[in-house]
Write a protein that holds these residues in place. Sequence first.
Motif, PDB file in Angstrom:
ATOM      1  N   CYS A   1      -3.039  71.039 -17.935  1.00 29.76           N
ATOM      2  CA  CYS A   1      -2.246  69.734 -18.942  1.00 29.76           C
ATOM      3  C   CYS A   1      -1.979  69.668 -20.035  1.00 29.76           C
ATOM      4  CB  CYS A   1      -3.702  68.211 -18.082  1.00 29.76           C
ATOM      5  SG  CYS A   1      -4.809  68.963 -18.549  1.00 29.76           S
ATOM      6  N   ARG A   2      -2.661  70.310 -20.697  1.00 28.78           N
ATOM      7  CA  ARG A   2      -2.919  70.420 -22.179  1.00 28.78           C
ATOM      8  C   ARG A   2      -1.235  70.963 -22.269  1.00 28.78           C
ATOM      9  NH1 ARG A   2      -7.373  71.056 -24.907  1.00 28.78           N
ATOM     10  NH2 ARG A   2      -8.581  70.400 -22.668  1.00 28.78           N
ATOM     11  N   TRP A   3      -0.714  71.955 -22.271  1.00 30.66           N
ATOM     12  CA  TRP A   3       0.694  72.041 -22.613  1.00 30.66           C
ATOM     13  C   TRP A   3       2.075  71.459 -21.662  1.00 30.66           C
ATOM     14  CZ3 TRP A   3       4.238  74.662 -18.758  1.00 30.66           C
ATOM     15  CH2 TRP A   3       3.007  75.436 -17.600  1.00 30.66           C
ATOM     16  N   SER A   4       1.287  70.636 -20.796  1.00 37.45           N
ATOM     17  CA  SER A   4       2.252  69.429 -20.418  1.00 37.45           C
ATOM     18  C   SER A   4       3.081  69.870 -19.447  1.00 37.45           C
ATOM     19  CB  SER A   4       3.318  68.627 -21.331  1.00 37.45           C
ATOM     20  OG  SER A   4       2.371  68.285 -22.260  1.00 37.45           O
ATOM     21  N   ALA A   5       2.491  70.815 -18.647  1.00 33.52           N
ATOM     22  CA  ALA A   5       3.304  71.271 -16.858  1.00 33.52           C
ATOM     23  C   ALA A   5       3.530  70.609 -16.950  1.00 33.52           C
ATOM     24  CB  ALA A   5       2.253  72.343 -16.198  1.00 33.52           C
ATOM     25  N   ALA A   6       4.955  70.797 -16.160  1.00 34.73           N
ATOM     26  CA  ALA A   6       5.640  69.747 -14.816  1.00 34.73           C
ATOM     27  C   ALA A   6       4.701  70.113 -13.188  1.00 34.73           C
ATOM     28  CB  ALA A   6       6.885  70.562 -14.199  1.00 34.73           C
TER      29      ALA A   6
ATOM     30  N   GLY B   1      -1.300  83.434 -26.032  1.00 35.21           N
ATOM     31  CA  GLY B   1      -0.077  83.513 -27.412  1.00 35.21           C
ATOM     32  C   GLY B   1      -1.153  84.396 -28.301  1.00 35.21           C
ATOM     33  N   SER B   2      -0.386  84.135 -29.723  1.00 31.58           N
ATOM     34  CA  SER B   2      -0.511  84.910 -30.546  1.00 31.58           C
ATOM     35  C   SER B   2      -1.342  83.685 -31.230  1.00 31.58           C
ATOM     36  CB  SER B   2      -0.139  85.144 -31.494  1.00 31.58           C
ATOM     37  OG  SER B   2       1.000  86.753 -31.026  1.00 31.58           O
ATOM     38  N   ASP B   3      -2.184  83.044 -30.631  1.00 28.55           N
ATOM     39  CA  ASP B   3      -2.430  81.741 -31.085  1.00 28.55           C
ATOM     40  C   ASP B   3      -4.273  81.174 -31.405  1.00 28.55           C
ATOM     41  OD1 ASP B   3      -2.375  81.381 -28.794  1.00 28.55           O
ATOM     42  OD2 ASP B   3      -2.305  78.596 -29.444  1.00 28.55           O
ATOM     43  N   GLY B   4      -4.636  82.380 -30.333  1.00 30.26           N
ATOM     44  CA  GLY B   4      -6.574  82.604 -30.375  1.00 30.26           C
ATOM     45  C   GLY B   4      -6.571  82.161 -28.721  1.00 30.26           C
ATOM     46  N   TYR B   5      -5.142  81.397 -28.141  1.00 29.43           N
ATOM     47  CA  TYR B   5      -5.475  81.020 -26.946  1.00 29.43           C
ATOM     48  C   TYR B   5      -4.926  81.634 -26.209  1.00 29.43           C
ATOM     49  CZ  TYR B   5      -7.966  77.283 -28.989  1.00 29.43           C
ATOM     50  OH  TYR B   5      -9.143  76.738 -29.880  1.00 29.43           O
ATOM     51  N   VAL B   6      -5.546  81.604 -24.761  1.00 27.33           N
ATOM     52  CA  VAL B   6      -4.749  81.701 -22.971  1.00 27.33           C
ATOM     53  C   VAL B   6      -4.188  79.804 -22.846  1.00 27.33           C
ATOM     54  CG1 VAL B   6      -5.080  81.986 -20.806  1.00 27.33           C
ATOM     55  CG2 VAL B   6      -6.132  83.505 -22.614  1.00 27.33           C
ATOM     56  N   TYR B   7      -2.968  79.979 -22.045  1.00 26.36           N
ATOM     57  CA  TYR B   7      -2.331  79.111 -21.273  1.00 26.36           C
ATOM     58  C   TYR B   7      -2.243  79.300 -19.927  1.00 26.36           C
ATOM     59  CZ  TYR B   7      -1.403  77.637 -25.789  1.00 26.36           C
ATOM     60  OH  TYR B   7      -1.105  77.305 -27.563  1.00 26.36           O
TER      61      TYR B   7
ATOM     62  N   ALA C   1       5.136  74.562 -26.248  1.00 27.88           N
ATOM     63  CA  ALA C   1       6.425  74.227 -25.986  1.00 27.88           C
ATOM     64  C   ALA C   1       7.690  75.419 -25.369  1.00 27.88           C
ATOM     65  CB  ALA C   1       7.315  74.242 -27.189  1.00 27.88           C
ATOM     66  N   ASP C   2       6.525  76.190 -25.492  1.00 23.84           N
ATOM     67  CA  ASP C   2       7.620  78.291 -25.005  1.00 23.84           C
ATOM     68  C   ASP C   2       6.852  78.452 -23.673  1.00 23.84           C
ATOM     69  OD1 ASP C   2       8.257  78.692 -27.589  1.00 23.84           O
ATOM     70  OD2 ASP C   2       6.861  80.098 -27.457  1.00 23.84           O
ATOM     71  N   MET C   3       5.611  77.598 -23.240  1.00 25.34           N
ATOM     72  CA  MET C   3       4.728  77.585 -21.892  1.00 25.34           C
ATOM     73  C   MET C   3       6.148  76.149 -20.990  1.00 25.34           C
ATOM     74  SD  MET C   3       2.384  79.056 -21.514  1.00 25.34           S
ATOM     75  CE  MET C   3       1.605  79.006 -19.619  1.00 25.34           C
ATOM     76  N   ARG C   4       6.809  75.508 -21.506  1.00 25.48           N
ATOM     77  CA  ARG C   4       7.609  73.805 -21.184  1.00 25.48           C
ATOM     78  C   ARG C   4       8.558  74.906 -20.573  1.00 25.48           C
ATOM     79  NH1 ARG C   4       4.508  71.464 -24.438  1.00 25.48           N
ATOM     80  NH2 ARG C   4       6.563  71.022 -25.932  1.00 25.48           N
ATOM     81  N   SER C   5       9.137  75.489 -21.532  1.00 20.22           N
ATOM     82  CA  SER C   5      10.062  75.962 -21.586  1.00 20.22           C
ATOM     83  C   SER C   5      10.656  77.204 -20.161  1.00 20.22           C
ATOM     84  CB  SER C   5      10.866  76.463 -22.728  1.00 20.22           C
ATOM     85  OG  SER C   5      12.328  77.746 -22.913  1.00 20.22           O
ATOM     86  N   MET C   6       9.358  77.779 -20.957  1.00 17.53           N
ATOM     87  CA  MET C   6       9.706  79.517 -19.147  1.00 17.53           C
ATOM     88  C   MET C   6       9.434  78.426 -17.745  1.00 17.53           C
ATOM     89  SD  MET C   6       7.493  82.493 -20.650  1.00 17.53           S
ATOM     90  CE  MET C   6       5.707  81.540 -21.903  1.00 17.53           C
ATOM     91  N   GLN C   7       8.482  77.219 -18.414  1.00 18.39           N
ATOM     92  CA  GLN C   7       8.524  76.766 -16.548  1.00 18.39           C
ATOM     93  C   GLN C   7       9.712  76.578 -16.010  1.00 18.39           C
ATOM     94  OE1 GLN C   7       6.341  73.461 -16.639  1.00 18.39           O
ATOM     95  NE2 GLN C   7       5.323  74.211 -13.933  1.00 18.39           N
TER      96      GLN C   7
ATOM     97  N   ARG D   1      15.784  79.705 -12.192  1.00 12.53           N
ATOM     98  CA  ARG D   1      15.211  80.659 -10.806  1.00 12.53           C
ATOM     99  C   ARG D   1      14.545  80.107  -9.366  1.00 12.53           C
ATOM    100  NH1 ARG D   1      11.784  86.193 -13.267  1.00 12.53           N
ATOM    101  NH2 ARG D   1      14.317  86.903 -14.758  1.00 12.53           N
ATOM    102  N   GLY D   2      14.679  78.955  -9.710  1.00 12.57           N
ATOM    103  CA  GLY D   2      14.230  78.281  -7.943  1.00 12.57           C
ATOM    104  C   GLY D   2      12.580  78.355  -7.959  1.00 12.57           C
ATOM    105  N   TRP D   3      11.941  78.522  -8.779  1.00 10.72           N
ATOM    106  CA  TRP D   3      10.211  79.018  -8.163  1.00 10.72           C
ATOM    107  C   TRP D   3       9.451  77.630  -8.725  1.00 10.72           C
ATOM    108  CZ3 TRP D   3       9.347  83.584 -11.668  1.00 10.72           C
ATOM    109  CH2 TRP D   3      10.275  84.699 -11.664  1.00 10.72           C
ATOM    110  N   ASP D   4       9.064  77.603  -7.506  1.00  3.57           N
ATOM    111  CA  ASP D   4       7.835  76.528  -7.083  1.00  3.57           C
ATOM    112  C   ASP D   4       7.193  75.967  -8.427  1.00  3.57           C
ATOM    113  OD1 ASP D   4       8.191  76.157  -4.366  1.00  3.57           O
ATOM    114  OD2 ASP D   4       6.684  77.312  -3.975  1.00  3.57           O
ATOM    115  N   ASP D   5       6.640  77.656  -9.604  1.00  2.00           N
ATOM    116  CA  ASP D   5       6.087  77.253 -10.384  1.00  2.00           C
ATOM    117  C   ASP D   5       6.677  78.116 -11.987  1.00  2.00           C
ATOM    118  OD1 ASP D   5       4.884  75.479 -12.699  1.00  2.00           O
ATOM    119  OD2 ASP D   5       2.899  76.084 -11.342  1.00  2.00           O
ATOM    120  N   ILE D   6       5.992  77.752 -12.844  1.00  2.00           N
ATOM    121  CA  ILE D   6       5.667  78.944 -14.227  1.00  2.00           C
ATOM    122  C   ILE D   6       5.716  80.517 -13.105  1.00  2.00           C
ATOM    123  CG2 ILE D   6       3.553  78.362 -14.709  1.00  2.00           C
ATOM    124  CD1 ILE D   6       4.963  79.257 -17.301  1.00  2.00           C
ATOM    125  N   GLY D   7       6.088  81.737 -13.497  1.00  5.13           N
ATOM    126  CA  GLY D   7       5.882  82.679 -11.963  1.00  5.13           C
ATOM    127  C   GLY D   7       4.584  83.151 -12.536  1.00  5.13           C
TER     128      GLY D   7
END
Length: 537
Positions: A373-378, A439-445, A414-420, A427-433
């Motif tokens: 929810c923090r990166w606004s996942a679909a 990231g290089s910001d100190g966090y895992v997504y 934004a990169d997470m949303r783009s990849m999703q 690719r027709g997948w159910d979600d981000i793979g």
Amino acid sequence: TAVQGILWILLGLLLCPGPGTGRASLPLLMDSVIQALAELEQKVPVTEANHTVSVWHLSAWDSDPQDPLHHFLLKERSPKVTKLDPSALSPELQGLMEEVARHAVRGGREYGVVLAPDGSTVAVEPLLAGLAAGLQGHRVIDLPLGSTATPLGAGDTFPDVGAEVSDARATSPGLRNVSPDVSSADVRATSPNAKAKSPTTVDSLLVVTLARDLGLAFLQNPQTQSHPGLGAEGCWDQLSVPRNFTLLDAEASPVTTAFLNGALDGALLGDYLSRAPEPRPPLHHLLSQYYGAGVAGDPELRSNFRRQNGAALTSAPALTQQVWGALILLQRLEPAHPQLQGLSQEELAQAATRAAKEFTEAFLGCPAIHPRCRWSAAPYRGRPTPLRLPLGSLYVHHTYLPAPPCTTFARCAADMRSMQRFHQDTRGWDDIGYSFVVGSDGYVYEGRGWHRVGAHTLGHNSRGFGVAFVGNYTAELPAEAALRTVRDTLPRCAVRAGFLRPDYTLLGHRQLVRTECPGDALFHQLRSWPHFDVVSL
């Protein structure tokens, strides 16, 4: 003086603190807190501005006579000053203070928290407590000797055996000069077990930010070595103008991730202030740097790396003594406390040992993971397939595209949303793979997370977690902090939580699928890591 005036104004505002007061308020962002501090600091003389945060924090506690510990450690050492005209404060500032001065967890909602620019959620109360304690100096307080059954009288005090650390201020105030253990040599020499020597002192900074609340949380579950409510995450209703924060675990204890973030930030910044030479920086300026590019130009001294810096500030043995000492002090100050009545020194020591071990291993020693929810996942499309845990492998990827490393929360999200979108729509997948993205910001997504089968390593998705670095690492390596996360902290914590087997294997994507992923430079680095498995197509 003006500072005392602010105190009395805030006392009136906070006599009935709580959510939903109806007063106009600023968005629940750290930037709003910084804006409020800047407004307060503009209304008091420069020589007194650094006490503003003490006023803000202590005003909330003045409305709660049931917390003698904060009164004893902070209020009794606060400056004595006079009144200010209430009209000097804006309605927005008053509304913000009403909302964030006190931290609470009720009905699955968390109050008194704000969203920081790095994407983390921070409880303001322990942050302000740490700043207030730091401004008073890094104090070591003697604990009472003998039985804890005798309450302190109204005029009783404990000797203050630690004056302001003037000698420390002669050196650089950066964390690299901080001893790993911030209390006395006796504390540093003590091992964290119930038979350890009873503490004789406490560090007021660690007690008011972290130690007291950790100890009380673990007294609630005396039979368990682990505390499932420690470090619960949550979701904001919106990220642009956040108003409501709902916990993902409705049964979470008050020692949430947001509380621990605020406590760590308060301890780190309080320690910095206690060592900083005069004149100290304005508090709004200090917070702007800490929640921005780094304090005094140090990119490592910022909120993105609070866990790593917290691990350098204290250790499990030292924290055990601080938690134990905090419980002893609270038991003496408040003999009728419902969680402390009748408890022996051994029982307090056992709770302190569990609390320090869990906090240092499961929080400080683990990477910070932003939930979906923090990166606004679909939403996930379809019905996810659950993983059969623990898994035996960790598969390392690079995203290739986006090619540049993401160094801020806004860019990484934004990169997470783009990849999703690419994975779902093209690719027709159910979600981000990926299971997780680093990231290089100190966090895992969080991608598909610990419990859902991913779409990252064809033919092996149910056997391991797929972890991707954002960027193209054909010719260069990810940031050292990102490498350390995937090499050390993420798998170690996955093993501890039962998601990954202790004998797990680590492989690059190219070892199982015909691809250049995870890039030549990164794959060469992987070959030197523990658990790397020499297999190939």
